[in-house]
Scaffold this motif. Sequence first.
Motif, short mmCIF file in Angstrom:
data_model
loop_
_atom_site.label_atom_id
_atom_site.label_comp_id
_atom_site.label_asym_id
_atom_site.label_seq_id
_atom_site.Cartn_x
_atom_site.Cartn_y
_atom_site.Cartn_z
N GLY A 102 0.82 -1.20 0.00
CA GLY A 102 0.00 0.00 0.00
C GLY A 102 0.85 1.25 0.00
N GLY A 103 0.17 2.40 -0.11
CA GLY A 103 0.90 3.66 -0.08
C GLY A 103 0.09 4.79 -0.66
N LEU A 104 0.78 5.89 -0.91
CA LEU A 104 0.17 7.09 -1.49
C LEU A 104 0.53 7.14 -2.97
CD1 LEU A 104 -1.20 9.89 -1.28
CD2 LEU A 104 1.05 10.81 -0.63
N VAL A 105 -0.48 7.35 -3.79
CA VAL A 105 -0.27 7.40 -5.24
C VAL A 105 -1.17 8.47 -5.83
CG1 VAL A 105 -1.97 5.60 -5.71
CG2 VAL A 105 -0.10 5.98 -7.33
N GLN A 106 -0.72 9.07 -6.90
CA GLN A 106 -1.52 10.09 -7.57
C GLN A 106 -2.61 9.44 -8.41
OE1 GLN A 106 1.15 12.59 -9.81
NE2 GLN A 106 1.63 13.83 -8.00
N PRO A 107 -3.70 10.14 -8.65
CA PRO A 107 -4.74 9.61 -9.55
C PRO A 107 -4.14 9.21 -10.89
CG PRO A 107 -5.53 11.56 -8.43
CD PRO A 107 -4.08 11.45 -8.08
N GLY A 108 -4.57 8.04 -11.37
CA GLY A 108 -4.03 7.49 -12.60
C GLY A 108 -2.84 6.58 -12.40
N GLY A 109 -2.32 6.55 -11.19
CA GLY A 109 -1.16 5.73 -10.90
C GLY A 109 -1.51 4.28 -10.62
N SER A 110 -0.49 3.51 -10.26
CA SER A 110 -0.65 2.08 -10.03
C SER A 110 0.01 1.67 -8.72
CB SER A 110 0.00 1.28 -11.18
OG SER A 110 -0.60 1.55 -12.41
N LEU A 111 -0.53 0.61 -8.15
CA LEU A 111 0.06 -0.05 -6.99
C LEU A 111 -0.18 -1.54 -7.12
CD1 LEU A 111 -1.05 2.13 -3.91
CD2 LEU A 111 1.29 1.84 -4.77
N ARG A 112 0.70 -2.31 -6.50
CA ARG A 112 0.53 -3.75 -6.46
C ARG A 112 0.56 -4.21 -5.01
NH1 ARG A 112 3.90 -8.71 -7.16
NH2 ARG A 112 2.66 -10.24 -8.34
N LEU A 113 -0.55 -4.82 -4.58
CA LEU A 113 -0.65 -5.35 -3.23
C LEU A 113 -0.30 -6.84 -3.23
CD1 LEU A 113 -4.00 -3.74 -2.02
CD2 LEU A 113 -1.70 -2.77 -2.01
N SER A 114 0.31 -7.26 -2.14
CA SER A 114 0.65 -8.67 -1.97
C SER A 114 0.11 -9.14 -0.63
CB SER A 114 2.16 -8.87 -2.01
OG SER A 114 2.72 -8.46 -3.23
N LEU A 133 -2.83 -8.14 -5.93
CA LEU A 133 -3.81 -7.26 -6.54
C LEU A 133 -3.06 -6.14 -7.26
CD1 LEU A 133 -6.87 -6.82 -6.87
CD2 LEU A 133 -6.73 -5.20 -4.95
N GLN A 134 -3.07 -6.19 -8.58
CA GLN A 134 -2.51 -5.13 -9.39
C GLN A 134 -3.59 -4.09 -9.62
OE1 GLN A 134 0.71 -4.67 -10.58
NE2 GLN A 134 -0.06 -2.67 -11.23
N ILE A 139 -6.52 -9.51 -10.12
CA ILE A 139 -6.12 -10.40 -9.02
C ILE A 139 -5.36 -11.58 -9.61
CG2 ILE A 139 -8.30 -11.69 -9.07
CD1 ILE A 139 -8.09 -11.95 -6.01
N SER A 140 -4.33 -12.00 -8.91
CA SER A 140 -3.58 -13.19 -9.31
C SER A 140 -3.13 -13.92 -8.05
CB SER A 140 -2.38 -12.80 -10.17
OG SER A 140 -1.50 -11.96 -9.47
#
Length: 121
Positions: free
Chosen positions: A9-21, A80-81, A69-70
């Motif tokens: 998790g974290g802080l991201v700008q709109p339009g950005g991406s994060l990958r949760l594990s 979760l991408q 999800i993978s």
Amino acid sequence: QVQLVESGGGLVQPGGSLRLSCVASGPFFSIGNMGWFRQAPGKGRELVAWFTSGGNPDYADSVKGRFTISRDNAKNSVYLQMNTLKPEDTAVYYCNAPLRLTSWSTWRDYWGQGTQVTVSS
């Protein structure tokens, strides 16, 4: 002791991406289909992404086309991408896994501690 530990998790700008594990560890007999929920401030917990009984991924309408999800069954892990993130995706994201501790146990849901995702400029 069974644990589900999320990360990414974290802080991201709109339009950005994060990958949760999320990885499940500890002594258990079997694990079912893992999935992801989220809870935004002042709202209830919402199912976001999961695997159907047939093993196919499925998603809440609000994230379809943006989230993927993978899983890695050998590692008892789910991912979760999240792409094209929006401010309304801001929430604490929780990993969920149904587990049986022994061969004679009933299935029980286990939860991670949650990871904060904030989408903001």
